[in-house]
Design a protein around this motif. Sequence first.
Motif, mmCIF file in Angstrom:
data_model
loop_
_atom_site.group_PDB
_atom_site.id
_atom_site.type_symbol
_atom_site.label_atom_id
_atom_site.label_comp_id
_atom_site.label_asym_id
_atom_site.label_seq_id
_atom_site.Cartn_x
_atom_site.Cartn_y
_atom_site.Cartn_z
ATOM 1 N N GLN A 146 0.521 -22.205 9.051
ATOM 2 C CA GLN A 146 0.810 -21.106 9.957
ATOM 3 C C GLN A 146 -0.515 -20.451 10.325
ATOM 4 O O GLN A 146 -1.300 -20.084 9.444
ATOM 5 C CB GLN A 146 1.741 -20.093 9.290
ATOM 6 C CG GLN A 146 2.130 -18.973 10.210
ATOM 7 C CD GLN A 146 3.183 -18.075 9.575
ATOM 8 O OE1 GLN A 146 3.716 -18.385 8.539
ATOM 9 N NE2 GLN A 146 3.460 -16.967 10.218
ATOM 10 N N TYR A 147 -0.762 -20.312 11.596
ATOM 11 C CA TYR A 147 -2.023 -19.772 12.076
ATOM 12 C C TYR A 147 -1.751 -18.551 12.927
ATOM 13 O O TYR A 147 -0.725 -18.452 13.582
ATOM 14 C CB TYR A 147 -2.773 -20.811 12.920
ATOM 15 C CG TYR A 147 -3.090 -22.075 12.155
ATOM 16 C CD1 TYR A 147 -4.240 -22.162 11.393
ATOM 17 C CD2 TYR A 147 -2.237 -23.168 12.192
ATOM 18 C CE1 TYR A 147 -4.542 -23.312 10.688
ATOM 19 C CE2 TYR A 147 -2.519 -24.323 11.489
ATOM 20 C CZ TYR A 147 -3.676 -24.391 10.741
ATOM 21 O OH TYR A 147 -3.970 -25.526 10.036
ATOM 22 N N GLU A 148 -2.688 -17.645 12.931
ATOM 23 C CA GLU A 148 -2.575 -16.452 13.757
ATOM 24 C C GLU A 148 -3.834 -16.312 14.589
ATOM 25 O O GLU A 148 -4.934 -16.571 14.112
ATOM 26 C CB GLU A 148 -2.398 -15.201 12.883
ATOM 27 C CG GLU A 148 -1.057 -15.151 12.182
ATOM 28 C CD GLU A 148 -0.862 -13.848 11.427
ATOM 29 O OE1 GLU A 148 -1.507 -12.844 11.775
ATOM 30 O OE2 GLU A 148 -0.058 -13.860 10.485
ATOM 31 N N SER A 152 5.244 -22.713 18.089
ATOM 32 C CA SER A 152 6.019 -21.627 18.661
ATOM 33 C C SER A 152 5.067 -20.469 18.911
ATOM 34 O O SER A 152 4.226 -20.144 18.077
ATOM 35 C CB SER A 152 7.153 -21.210 17.723
ATOM 36 O OG SER A 152 6.629 -20.753 16.501
ATOM 37 N N TYR A 209 4.107 -32.241 15.298
ATOM 38 C CA TYR A 209 4.202 -30.811 15.023
ATOM 39 C C TYR A 209 4.614 -30.056 16.272
ATOM 40 O O TYR A 209 4.248 -30.406 17.381
ATOM 41 C CB TYR A 209 2.858 -30.261 14.527
ATOM 42 C CG TYR A 209 2.452 -30.837 13.206
ATOM 43 C CD1 TYR A 209 3.106 -30.470 12.045
ATOM 44 C CD2 TYR A 209 1.420 -31.751 13.108
ATOM 45 C CE1 TYR A 209 2.752 -30.994 10.829
ATOM 46 C CE2 TYR A 209 1.051 -32.288 11.900
ATOM 47 C CZ TYR A 209 1.717 -31.905 10.756
ATOM 48 O OH TYR A 209 1.367 -32.429 9.555
#
Length: 187
Positions: free
Chosen positions: A103-105, A84, A81
């Motif tokens: 997708q993580y924030e 970005s 993986y």
Amino acid sequence: MPSTLRITGLATGLDVDNMVKQLMQAEKTKVDKVKQQRQLIQWRQDLYREIIGDLNTFKSTFFDVLNKDKYILSANSLAPYSVSIDSNAPIKVTATADAQAGQYEVAVSQLAKGATVVGELNAENLNLDTKLSSLGLSGITKIDLTYNGTGTSIEVNGDMSIRDLINEVNSETNGAVKVRFSELTKI
């Protein structure tokens, strides 16, 4: 001169060549079996050589430490993986081999500040051997440290030097908290 009596097939009416061929047939089968076994062994050797060649090619292709792109045990192969992140972000993120796709924030509510000493000190004469009593510490004082969700208490007294305090904090936190003092900058 020895005299041998031979009777040829023409004089007796017997087919000697055919009789010899039939008598030798049993011996010929043994020779044929040995030839077949020899051929099987040769085929096996050829197959083993081919397998060993394939294994050597596999080894040189995927287990060559110098070839980082194809080396199967490199971090690139084990962590498929990519991550970005904004170049101005205050955090560093890396994907490990067991990362879950998605997708993580991350929301940063407040940035941590480094520990500082508050107060006025006569910094001219400070060095690592300066006793804490000369900095105004008298008696036994307990310092509570909380770091990474872990807390510990350290007892200090005026007889300790700055060096002793630094060593005590570093050892009690197993290196998680690093205390430093520069005699040049007095910080």
